[in-house]
Design a protein around this motif. Structure first.
Motif, PDB file in Angstrom:
ATOM      1  N   SER A   1       7.225   1.166  -0.282  1.00 44.38           N
ATOM      2  CA  SER A   1       7.832   0.176  -1.267  1.00 44.38           C
ATOM      3  C   SER A   1       6.963  -0.658  -1.868  1.00 44.38           C
ATOM      4  N   VAL A   2       7.245  -1.263  -2.954  1.00 46.26           N
ATOM      5  CA  VAL A   2       6.341  -2.369  -3.652  1.00 46.26           C
ATOM      6  C   VAL A   2       6.102  -3.581  -2.671  1.00 46.26           C
ATOM      7  N   ALA A   3       6.938  -3.795  -1.952  1.00 46.49           N
ATOM      8  CA  ALA A   3       6.759  -4.997  -0.843  1.00 46.49           C
ATOM      9  C   ALA A   3       6.121  -4.570   0.137  1.00 46.49           C
ATOM     10  N   ALA A   4       6.135  -3.559   0.561  1.00 53.00           N
ATOM     11  CA  ALA A   4       5.089  -2.912   1.788  1.00 53.00           C
ATOM     12  C   ALA A   4       3.706  -2.744   1.087  1.00 53.00           C
ATOM     13  N   ILE A   5       3.768  -2.464  -0.114  1.00 49.23           N
ATOM     14  CA  ILE A   5       2.165  -2.326  -0.730  1.00 49.23           C
ATOM     15  C   ILE A   5       1.557  -3.615  -0.689  1.00 49.23           C
ATOM     16  N   VAL A   6       2.318  -4.793  -1.280  1.00 46.33           N
ATOM     17  CA  VAL A   6       1.407  -5.908  -1.466  1.00 46.33           C
ATOM     18  C   VAL A   6       1.325  -6.444  -0.159  1.00 46.33           C
ATOM     19  N   ASP A   7       2.288  -6.510   1.022  1.00 45.61           N
ATOM     20  CA  ASP A   7       2.032  -6.989   2.130  1.00 45.61           C
ATOM     21  C   ASP A   7       0.763  -6.206   2.846  1.00 45.61           C
ATOM     22  N   ALA A   8       0.532  -5.119   2.584  1.00 44.89           N
ATOM     23  CA  ALA A   8      -0.607  -4.271   3.057  1.00 44.89           C
ATOM     24  C   ALA A   8      -2.081  -5.027   2.323  1.00 44.89           C
ATOM     25  N   ALA A   9      -1.970  -5.070   1.109  1.00 43.66           N
ATOM     26  CA  ALA A   9      -2.835  -5.586   0.086  1.00 43.66           C
ATOM     27  C   ALA A   9      -3.308  -7.180   0.677  1.00 43.66           C
ATOM     28  N   ILE A  10      -2.334  -7.833   0.791  1.00 42.77           N
ATOM     29  CA  ILE A  10      -2.674  -9.357   1.466  1.00 42.77           C
ATOM     30  C   ILE A  10      -3.436  -9.202   2.762  1.00 42.77           C
ATOM     31  N   ALA A  11      -2.996  -8.070   3.661  1.00 41.71           N
ATOM     32  CA  ALA A  11      -3.725  -7.990   4.918  1.00 41.71           C
ATOM     33  C   ALA A  11      -4.968  -7.655   4.792  1.00 41.71           C
ATOM     34  N   VAL A  12      -5.323  -6.483   3.704  1.00 43.15           N
ATOM     35  CA  VAL A  12      -6.730  -6.381   3.337  1.00 43.15           C
ATOM     36  C   VAL A  12      -7.616  -7.579   2.949  1.00 43.15           C
ATOM     37  N   ALA A  13      -6.825  -8.236   1.900  1.00 45.80           N
ATOM     38  CA  ALA A  13      -7.683  -9.371   1.400  1.00 45.80           C
ATOM     39  C   ALA A  13      -7.955 -10.446   2.662  1.00 45.80           C
ATOM     40  N   ASP A  14      -7.109 -10.885   3.183  1.00 43.64           N
ATOM     41  CA  ASP A  14      -6.977 -11.808   4.312  1.00 43.64           C
ATOM     42  C   ASP A  14      -8.082 -11.230   5.276  1.00 43.64           C
TER      43      ASP A  14
ATOM     44  N   GLU B   1     -10.767  -8.865   4.847  1.00 41.90           N
ATOM     45  CA  GLU B   1     -12.019  -8.517   4.354  1.00 41.90           C
ATOM     46  C   GLU B   1     -12.418  -9.110   3.059  1.00 41.90           C
ATOM     47  N   GLY B   2     -11.551  -9.995   2.431  1.00 41.90           N
ATOM     48  CA  GLY B   2     -11.875 -10.533   1.036  1.00 41.90           C
ATOM     49  C   GLY B   2     -11.407  -9.881  -0.090  1.00 41.90           C
ATOM     50  N   MET B   3     -11.564 -10.512  -1.168  1.00 48.93           N
ATOM     51  CA  MET B   3     -11.061  -9.688  -2.296  1.00 48.93           C
ATOM     52  C   MET B   3     -12.096  -8.554  -2.917  1.00 48.93           C
ATOM     53  N   ALA B   4     -13.181  -8.564  -2.389  1.00 48.45           N
ATOM     54  CA  ALA B   4     -14.133  -7.429  -2.677  1.00 48.45           C
ATOM     55  C   ALA B   4     -13.993  -6.089  -2.258  1.00 48.45           C
ATOM     56  N   ALA B   5     -13.004  -6.381  -1.045  1.00 48.75           N
ATOM     57  CA  ALA B   5     -12.674  -5.025  -0.396  1.00 48.75           C
ATOM     58  C   ALA B   5     -11.419  -4.365  -0.784  1.00 48.75           C
ATOM     59  N   LEU B   6     -10.724  -5.237  -1.650  1.00 48.06           N
ATOM     60  CA  LEU B   6      -9.544  -4.727  -2.306  1.00 48.06           C
ATOM     61  C   LEU B   6      -9.793  -3.656  -3.121  1.00 48.06           C
ATOM     62  N   SER B   7      -8.870  -2.590  -2.752  1.00 43.12           N
ATOM     63  CA  SER B   7      -8.854  -1.274  -3.540  1.00 43.12           C
ATOM     64  C   SER B   7      -7.435  -0.618  -3.295  1.00 43.12           C
ATOM     65  N   MET B   8      -7.068   0.153  -4.217  1.00 42.57           N
ATOM     66  CA  MET B   8      -5.776   0.664  -4.015  1.00 42.57           C
ATOM     67  C   MET B   8      -6.043   2.005  -2.790  1.00 42.57           C
ATOM     68  N   ARG B   9      -7.229   2.343  -2.678  1.00 41.56           N
ATOM     69  CA  ARG B   9      -7.638   3.373  -1.541  1.00 41.56           C
ATOM     70  C   ARG B   9      -7.478   2.591  -0.317  1.00 41.56           C
ATOM     71  N   ALA B  10      -8.226   1.311  -0.323  1.00 46.15           N
ATOM     72  CA  ALA B  10      -7.976   0.427   1.143  1.00 46.15           C
ATOM     73  C   ALA B  10      -6.774   0.113   1.609  1.00 46.15           C
ATOM     74  N   VAL B  11      -5.932  -0.185   0.407  1.00 47.84           N
ATOM     75  CA  VAL B  11      -4.548  -0.395   0.991  1.00 47.84           C
ATOM     76  C   VAL B  11      -3.543   0.900   1.353  1.00 47.84           C
ATOM     77  N   GLY B  12      -4.074   2.016   0.664  1.00 41.22           N
ATOM     78  CA  GLY B  12      -3.473   3.226   1.019  1.00 41.22           C
ATOM     79  C   GLY B  12      -3.780   3.534   2.614  1.00 41.22           C
ATOM     80  N   GLU B  13      -5.025   3.315   2.789  1.00 35.38           N
ATOM     81  CA  GLU B  13      -5.555   3.591   4.001  1.00 35.38           C
ATOM     82  C   GLU B  13      -4.797   2.818   5.112  1.00 35.38           C
ATOM     83  N   ARG B  14      -4.646   1.565   4.839  1.00 31.37           N
ATOM     84  CA  ARG B  14      -3.904   0.625   5.704  1.00 31.37           C
ATOM     85  C   ARG B  14      -2.525   1.120   5.976  1.00 31.37           C
TER      86      ARG B  14
END
Length: 276
Positions: free
Chosen positions: A41-54, A56-69
């Protein structure tokens, strides 16, 4: 690294931020139909993206990194979120939902603004990547407006006019964000350089004194400030919970700077109040 929000498709971004029904992705309705696997869901994707940024930082944020999580491919995410630009908007606005929607002013506007600032300080240190999202292009999401509304609700109790409130908003936000950014960058510097603050200063100070033996005479005010200006933050790091000198200095700047701003607001109120 600076990230500018509001770079995605305007209509799609607004629909996602404000939860319009027609923003729902294909296959998310109740009727069975071919589409993405359930559980995304959109919410699950956003939560995962926040977890990535928290983590590893914004430099590590990508759709691929979120998908892997999430255990999915990047392509699976695009059904729900058009791209990284829209995802940044959603992340930013979702994170702001953590902040209180309002502040009690019965104990006075000053105490309420202190509580607002303390909440902002803690929020930025939990999510330092938020500080990398430029204020030049606001997200225009409900939680961004909600955070502003909470601050305006406190400032309304001061009696300042609209111009004064705008000035107060900008100055208060600058104090909180600026001090928190210093802490975030101090922590990021250790990871990026492999040197602690103490190690870096030890090597640089020796080199500076050798290269500029007359430093104090050339820059007397700088030397005075260095010797006398910050005695409270130059305490033992262990006694300060392991925080670096720069972090402790930033905290003092936050507390002292906020006090100066609050005093300034109080003075502005007094100037508007008729004598007697």
């Amino acid at each position: 690294m600076t990230v500018f929000a509001g770079q995605g498709d305007p209509r799609r971004s607004m629909d996602l931020l404000w939860g319009r029904p027609d923003a729902a992705p294909p296959g998310s309705g109740p009727a069975p139909r071919p589409g993405p696997r359930p559980g995304l869901s959109v919410a699950a994707i956003v939560d995962a993206a926040i977890a990535v940024a928290d983590a590893e930082g914004m430099a590590a944020l990508s759709m691929r990194a979120v998908g892997e999580r999430l255990g999915r491919t990047a392509m699976a995410l695009y059904t729900y979120v058009p791209g990284k630009a829209e995802l940044v908007d959603l992340m930013y606005d979702r994170a702001l939902a953590e902040l209180p929607p309002s502040y009690e002013v019965s104990a006075g506007w000053r105490a309420a603004l202190q509580a607002w600032a303390d909440d902002g300080w803690a929020f930025y240190l939990r999510h330092p990547w938020v500080l990398q999202v430029s204020q030049a292009r606001p997200v225009l999401g409900p939680n961004e407006y909600g955070a502003l509304e909470a601050l305006l609700g406190v400032l309304a109790a001061t009696g300042l006019d609209a111009r004064g409130v705008r000035r107060a908003v900008a100055t208060l936000s600058g104090v909180v964000r600026g001090a928190a950014r210093t802490v975030a960058e101090s922590r990021r510097a250790v990871r990026a350089t492999g040197l602690t603050e103490q190690q870096w200063w030890h090597g640089r100070t020796e080199a500076l004194l050798r290269a500029a033996p007359g430093f104090a005479g050339r820059f007397p005010h700088v030397a005075w400030l260095d010797a006398e200006g910050a005695p409270d933050v130059r305490e033992d790091a262990e006694a300060a919970g392991g925080a670096s000198y720069l972090e402790r200095a930033a905290r003092e700047a936050f507390e002292g700077g906020l006090e100066i701003v609050l005093d300034g607001i109080e003075a502005a109120i007094a100037r508007r109040t008729p004598p007697g």
